[in-house]
Design an enzyme around this catalytic site. Structure first.
Site, PDB file in Angstrom:
ATOM      1  N   HIS A  72      51.302  41.812  23.087  1.00 60.00           N
ATOM      2  CA  HIS A  72      50.838  42.381  21.814  1.00 60.00           C
ATOM      3  C   HIS A  72      51.260  43.848  21.734  1.00 60.00           C
ATOM      4  O   HIS A  72      50.923  44.631  22.613  1.00 60.00           O
ATOM      5  CB  HIS A  72      49.315  42.243  21.683  1.00 60.00           C
ATOM      6  CG  HIS A  72      48.887  40.871  21.296  1.00 60.00           C
ATOM      7  ND1 HIS A  72      47.851  40.616  20.433  1.00 60.00           N
ATOM      8  CD2 HIS A  72      49.393  39.660  21.628  1.00 60.00           C
ATOM      9  CE1 HIS A  72      47.732  39.321  20.263  1.00 60.00           C
ATOM     10  NE2 HIS A  72      48.644  38.711  20.987  1.00 60.00           N
ATOM     11  N   TYR A 201      39.572  44.471  15.231  1.00 62.77           N
ATOM     12  CA  TYR A 201      38.231  44.992  15.546  1.00 62.77           C
ATOM     13  C   TYR A 201      37.656  45.501  14.227  1.00 62.77           C
ATOM     14  O   TYR A 201      38.220  46.418  13.614  1.00 62.77           O
ATOM     15  CB  TYR A 201      38.319  46.156  16.529  1.00 62.77           C
ATOM     16  CG  TYR A 201      38.740  45.785  17.938  1.00 62.77           C
ATOM     17  CD1 TYR A 201      40.086  45.597  18.264  1.00 62.77           C
ATOM     18  CD2 TYR A 201      37.795  45.648  18.958  1.00 62.77           C
ATOM     19  CE1 TYR A 201      40.473  45.273  19.555  1.00 62.77           C
ATOM     20  CE2 TYR A 201      38.180  45.320  20.258  1.00 62.77           C
ATOM     21  CZ  TYR A 201      39.512  45.135  20.544  1.00 62.77           C
ATOM     22  OH  TYR A 201      39.897  44.811  21.829  1.00 62.77           O
ATOM     23  N   PRO A 293      32.355  45.275  26.169  1.00 66.20           N
ATOM     24  CA  PRO A 293      33.695  44.691  26.065  1.00 66.20           C
ATOM     25  C   PRO A 293      34.556  45.251  24.927  1.00 66.20           C
ATOM     26  O   PRO A 293      35.726  44.882  24.804  1.00 66.20           O
ATOM     27  CB  PRO A 293      33.424  43.195  25.840  1.00 66.20           C
ATOM     28  CG  PRO A 293      32.023  43.110  25.371  1.00 66.20           C
ATOM     29  CD  PRO A 293      31.292  44.281  25.931  1.00 66.20           C
ATOM     30  N   LYS A 297      38.167  46.520  28.652  1.00 65.45           N
ATOM     31  CA  LYS A 297      38.450  47.250  29.895  1.00 65.45           C
ATOM     32  C   LYS A 297      37.875  46.612  31.169  1.00 65.45           C
ATOM     33  O   LYS A 297      38.286  46.972  32.274  1.00 65.45           O
ATOM     34  CB  LYS A 297      37.902  48.685  29.793  1.00 65.45           C
ATOM     35  CG  LYS A 297      38.669  49.557  28.840  1.00 65.45           C
ATOM     36  CD  LYS A 297      39.959  50.062  29.457  1.00 65.45           C
ATOM     37  CE  LYS A 297      40.961  50.522  28.450  1.00 65.45           C
ATOM     38  NZ  LYS A 297      41.965  49.531  28.061  1.00 65.45           N
ATOM     39  N   TYR A 384      43.710  52.390  25.055  1.00 64.00           N
ATOM     40  CA  TYR A 384      43.674  50.924  24.947  1.00 64.00           C
ATOM     41  C   TYR A 384      44.682  50.273  25.896  1.00 64.00           C
ATOM     42  O   TYR A 384      44.375  49.271  26.535  1.00 64.00           O
ATOM     43  CB  TYR A 384      43.929  50.495  23.497  1.00 64.00           C
ATOM     44  CG  TYR A 384      43.580  49.046  23.251  1.00 64.00           C
ATOM     45  CD1 TYR A 384      42.267  48.657  22.979  1.00 64.00           C
ATOM     46  CD2 TYR A 384      44.554  48.043  23.309  1.00 64.00           C
ATOM     47  CE1 TYR A 384      41.935  47.332  22.767  1.00 64.00           C
ATOM     48  CE2 TYR A 384      44.235  46.705  23.091  1.00 64.00           C
ATOM     49  CZ  TYR A 384      42.923  46.362  22.825  1.00 64.00           C
ATOM     50  OH  TYR A 384      42.589  45.034  22.622  1.00 64.00           O
TER      51      TYR A 384
HETATM   52  P1  RFL Z   1      32.844  38.615  38.445  1.00 64.34           P
HETATM   53  O1  RFL Z   1      33.876  37.960  37.582  1.00 64.34           O
HETATM   54  O2  RFL Z   1      31.463  38.670  37.954  1.00 64.34           O
HETATM   55  O3  RFL Z   1      32.885  37.836  39.827  1.00 64.34           O
HETATM   56  C1  RFL Z   1      31.902  38.024  40.815  1.00 64.34           C
HETATM   57  C2  RFL Z   1      31.853  36.791  41.689  1.00 64.34           C
HETATM   58  O4  RFL Z   1      30.881  37.004  42.718  1.00 64.34           O
HETATM   59  C3  RFL Z   1      30.052  35.850  42.827  1.00 64.34           C
HETATM   60  N1  RFL Z   1      28.761  36.258  43.386  1.00 64.34           N
HETATM   61  C4  RFL Z   1      28.424  36.079  44.685  1.00 64.34           C
HETATM   62  N2  RFL Z   1      29.100  35.556  45.720  1.00 64.34           N
HETATM   63  C5  RFL Z   1      28.467  35.521  46.920  1.00 64.34           C
HETATM   64  N3  RFL Z   1      27.197  36.000  47.115  1.00 64.34           N
HETATM   65  C6  RFL Z   1      26.492  36.544  46.110  1.00 64.34           C
HETATM   66  N4  RFL Z   1      25.268  37.009  46.311  1.00 64.34           N
HETATM   67  C7  RFL Z   1      27.122  36.603  44.825  1.00 64.34           C
HETATM   68  N5  RFL Z   1      26.707  37.067  43.625  1.00 64.34           N
HETATM   69  C8  RFL Z   1      27.725  36.838  42.779  1.00 64.34           C
HETATM   70  C9  RFL Z   1      29.969  35.321  41.415  1.00 64.34           C
HETATM   71  O5  RFL Z   1      29.622  33.934  41.387  1.00 64.34           O
HETATM   72  C10 RFL Z   1      31.387  35.576  40.917  1.00 64.34           C
HETATM   73  O6  RFL Z   1      32.250  34.483  41.144  1.00 64.34           O
HETATM   74  O7  RFL Z   1      33.296  40.096  38.831  1.00 64.34           O
HETATM   75  P2  RFL Z   1      34.752  40.732  39.101  1.00 64.34           P
HETATM   76  O8  RFL Z   1      35.571  39.833  39.978  1.00 64.34           O
HETATM   77  O9  RFL Z   1      34.551  42.134  39.469  1.00 64.34           O
HETATM   78  O10 RFL Z   1      35.503  40.638  37.687  1.00 64.34           O
HETATM   79  C11 RFL Z   1      35.091  41.438  36.635  1.00 64.34           C
HETATM   80  C12 RFL Z   1      35.298  40.703  35.306  1.00 64.34           C
HETATM   81  O11 RFL Z   1      34.831  39.383  35.410  1.00 64.34           O
HETATM   82  C13 RFL Z   1      34.552  41.429  34.183  1.00 64.34           C
HETATM   83  O12 RFL Z   1      34.800  42.823  34.232  1.00 64.34           O
HETATM   84  C14 RFL Z   1      34.917  40.974  32.795  1.00 64.34           C
HETATM   85  O13 RFL Z   1      34.903  39.600  32.629  1.00 64.34           O
HETATM   86  C15 RFL Z   1      33.886  41.626  31.857  1.00 64.34           C
HETATM   87  N6  RFL Z   1      33.759  40.908  30.636  1.00 64.34           N
HETATM   88  C16 RFL Z   1      34.718  41.120  29.713  1.00 64.34           C
HETATM   89  N7  RFL Z   1      35.705  42.031  29.962  1.00 64.34           N
HETATM   90  C17 RFL Z   1      36.664  42.232  29.065  1.00 64.34           C
HETATM   91  O14 RFL Z   1      37.574  43.043  29.323  1.00 64.34           O
HETATM   92  N8  RFL Z   1      36.643  41.534  27.867  1.00 64.34           N
HETATM   93  C18 RFL Z   1      35.670  40.593  27.589  1.00 64.34           C
HETATM   94  O15 RFL Z   1      35.679  39.966  26.556  1.00 64.34           O
HETATM   95  C19 RFL Z   1      34.654  40.364  28.516  1.00 64.34           C
HETATM   96  N9  RFL Z   1      33.669  39.462  28.282  1.00 64.34           N
HETATM   97  C20 RFL Z   1      32.698  40.011  30.418  1.00 64.34           C
HETATM   98  C21 RFL Z   1      32.680  39.282  29.228  1.00 64.34           C
HETATM   99  C22 RFL Z   1      31.667  39.812  31.372  1.00 64.34           C
HETATM  100  C23 RFL Z   1      30.621  38.931  31.155  1.00 64.34           C
HETATM  101  N10 RFL Z   1      29.577  38.848  32.155  1.00 64.34           N
HETATM  102  C24 RFL Z   1      29.722  39.468  33.431  1.00 64.34           C
HETATM  103  C25 RFL Z   1      28.304  38.331  31.951  1.00 64.34           C
HETATM  104  C26 RFL Z   1      31.676  38.355  29.003  1.00 64.34           C
HETATM  105  C27 RFL Z   1      30.637  38.169  29.943  1.00 64.34           C
HETATM  106  C28 RFL Z   1      29.601  37.140  29.619  1.00 64.34           C
HETATM  107  C1  PHB Z   2      38.550  38.373  24.124  1.00 63.73           C
HETATM  108  O1  PHB Z   2      39.586  37.840  23.695  1.00 63.73           O
HETATM  109  O2  PHB Z   2      37.663  37.715  24.681  1.00 63.73           O
HETATM  110  C2  PHB Z   2      38.383  39.836  23.961  1.00 63.73           C
HETATM  111  C3  PHB Z   2      39.439  40.605  23.522  1.00 63.73           C
HETATM  112  C4  PHB Z   2      39.272  41.980  23.362  1.00 63.73           C
HETATM  113  C5  PHB Z   2      38.056  42.557  23.646  1.00 63.73           C
HETATM  114  C6  PHB Z   2      37.005  41.798  24.096  1.00 63.73           C
HETATM  115  C7  PHB Z   2      37.168  40.422  24.255  1.00 63.73           C
HETATM  116  O3  PHB Z   2      37.905  43.888  23.457  1.00 63.73           O
END
Ligand code: RFL
Ligand code: PHB
Length: 393
Positions: A72, A201, A293, A297, A384
């Site tokens: 993109h 957005y 989100p 980032k 971004y």
């Molecule tokens: P994760 O992905 O949460 O992975 C952590 C892993 O650790 C495991 N765990 C354990 N394992 C052993 N013992 C324990 N006591 C444990 N406790 C937990 C969990 O099962 C899991 O597998 O962290 P990591 O790897 O640092 O990755 C970070 C990303 O996942 C996170 O920053 C993003 O997904 C944040 N996030 C989003 N970021 C974006 O940039 N755009 C988004 O749209 C976006 N949507 C989101 C999100 C995070 C969400 N969370 C955490 C609730 C939406 C949600 C719902």
């Molecule tokens: C998504 O595609 O899930 C998404 C993209 C951009 C964002 C947050 C979530 O800032």
């Protein structure tokens, strides 16, 4: 059991760190609380910065991303019925982002790990890090009713916001910074063509909305919702009506709708733990910090932490550079706080915080000001696409 690095958590942080270390011959074991299918079922981020892409290529897991991901070159900010494009490529001297879902990144990393033969222990219960301030760090856990211990040189806490690594640090050794926002995001995944080629957005007096995508036939949309809302309160029809009402009319008119295949509500939070290194244990990714989100980032910050820790551990094992261990926190936190600022700012200008129309007018003025000035657009674009990584030297 014995290894060089125990990694707690098999999310993107843990799997990517494990992969990069393995490629350098640094032995590691990953201990994960959930099953592989559970980890893969979580629909999360979708936008990868160039630094994240580079790291996935270095980890030799980017073949499918480069084939199936979508580059993109810009995205749109919508307000007052207008659409203002941020031309990422032109404003940053050629930088772009890649749309490729976190689920796919995780799957590619899991496949590579299975092939490399490195050990991953899924469905481990009561995982506990021990003696990380001492000379004999180890991690214990229960599997099939039996308690096990893995002795190691270092522990990487890659276990997300609710993980055990950060919670095992004595309270007087850690400082937490937090802001919880008074709303959430309701997200829907649908098998429909995205309404636009680029992300939109939207600031609207009814609240924020985001149009995103995963592929040519898979769309991801979000609307700001109340923290009291439950997904059962939101029928598909209600969701599509609300989304349409927050978009400029011509965009709303061409929105293709269909049954949702996933619907979830996420709270919004800013959070940072300082420091991120405690003796021989490091916190990585969501275990150390959360961003709302709105700036896309979260996953990208996890990748830049992994880059820093991987380089520090690589130099520790190859050149016995133990001096770098204590620099992990400061290097990571400089970049983290800037991403925290950008995510907080994007959240502040795009969401409805109160019913006070004064706030709405201020947000519209800020969006108008930033998008009509070259300096403003560059500011948004360079944050971004992601600020540069700091070299570990
Ligand atoms: P994760 O992905 O949460 O992975 C952590 C892993 O650790 C495991 N765990 C354990 N394992 C052993 N013992 C324990 N006591 C444990 N406790 C937990 C969990 O099962 C899991 O597998 O962290 P990591 O790897 O640092 O990755 C970070 C990303 O996942 C996170 O920053 C993003 O997904 C944040 N996030 C989003 N970021 C974006 O940039 N755009 C988004 O749209 C976006 N949507 C989101 C999100 C995070 C969400 N969370 C955490 C609730 C939406 C949600 C719902
Ligand atoms: C998504 O595609 O899930 C998404 C993209 C951009 C964002 C947050 C979530 O800032």
């Amino acid at each position: 059991m014995k290894t060089q690095v125990v990694i707690i958590g098999a999310g993107p942080s843990g799997l990517l760190l494990g992969r990069l270390l393995a490629l350098q011959g640094i032995d590691n074991i990953i201990v994960e609380a959930k099953s592989p299918n559970y980890v893969l079922s979580r629909i999360r981020a979708g936008v990868l910065e160039q630094g994240t892409q580079m790291l996935l290529r270095e980890a030799q897991v980017a073949e499918r991303m480069d084939r199936e991901g979508h580059v993109h070159e810009g995205f749109a900010l919508s307000f007052l019925g207008r659409m203002e494009r941020i031309d990422l490529k032109a404003l940053t001297g050629g930088k772009t982002v890649m749309v490729y879902g976190q689920t796919e990144v995780t799957k590619d990393l899991m496949d590579a790990r299975a092939q490399s033969g490195m050990q991953t222990i899924y469905e481990a219960e009561d995982v506990m890090p021990h003696d990380f301030y001492g000379e004999h760090p180890h991690v214990s856990f229960t599997k099939h009713g039996k308690r096990h211990t893995i002795h190691c040189d270092y522990i990487a806490g890659c276990d997300g916001f609710h993980g055990i690594a950060r919670k095992s640090v004595p309270e007087d050794k850690i400082t937490l910074f937090e802001r919880v926002y008074p709303f959430g995001w309701l997200g829907v995944l649908s098998r429909t063509p995205p309404v636009s080629d680029e992300l939109i957005y939207a600031n609207h007096e009814r609240g924020f909305a985001l149009c995103s995508m995963r592929s040519a036939m898979l769309s991801r949309y979000y609307v700001q919702c109340s923290l009291d809302d439950r997904t059962e309160d939101w029928s598909d029809d209600r969701f599509w009506d609300e989304l349409r009402s927050r978009l400029p009319t011509d965009i709303a008119n061409r929105l293709a709708t269909g049954p949702s295949i996933e619907k979830s509500i996420a709270p919004l939070r800013s959070f940072v733990a300082e420091p991120m290194q405690f003796g021989r244990m490091f916190l990585v990714g969501d275990a150390a910090h959360i961003v709302p989100p709105t700036g896309a980032k979260g996953l990208n910050l996890a990748a830049s932490d992994v880059y820093t820790l991987y380089n520090i551990l690589h130099k520790r094992y190859r050149e016995n550079r133990t001096d770098l261990i204590a620099r992990y926190s400061e290097i990571c936190l400089r970049r983290i706080w800037k991403a925290e600022r950008f995510s907080w700012w994007m959240t502040s200008i795009l969401h409805k915080f109160t019913d006070d129309p004064f706030n709405q007018r201020i947000q519209e003025a800020e969006l108008d000001y930033f998008t009509s000035s070259e300096a403003g657009r560059i500011n948004i674009a360079e944050n971004y696409v992601g600020l540069p990584y700091e070299l570990v030297e």
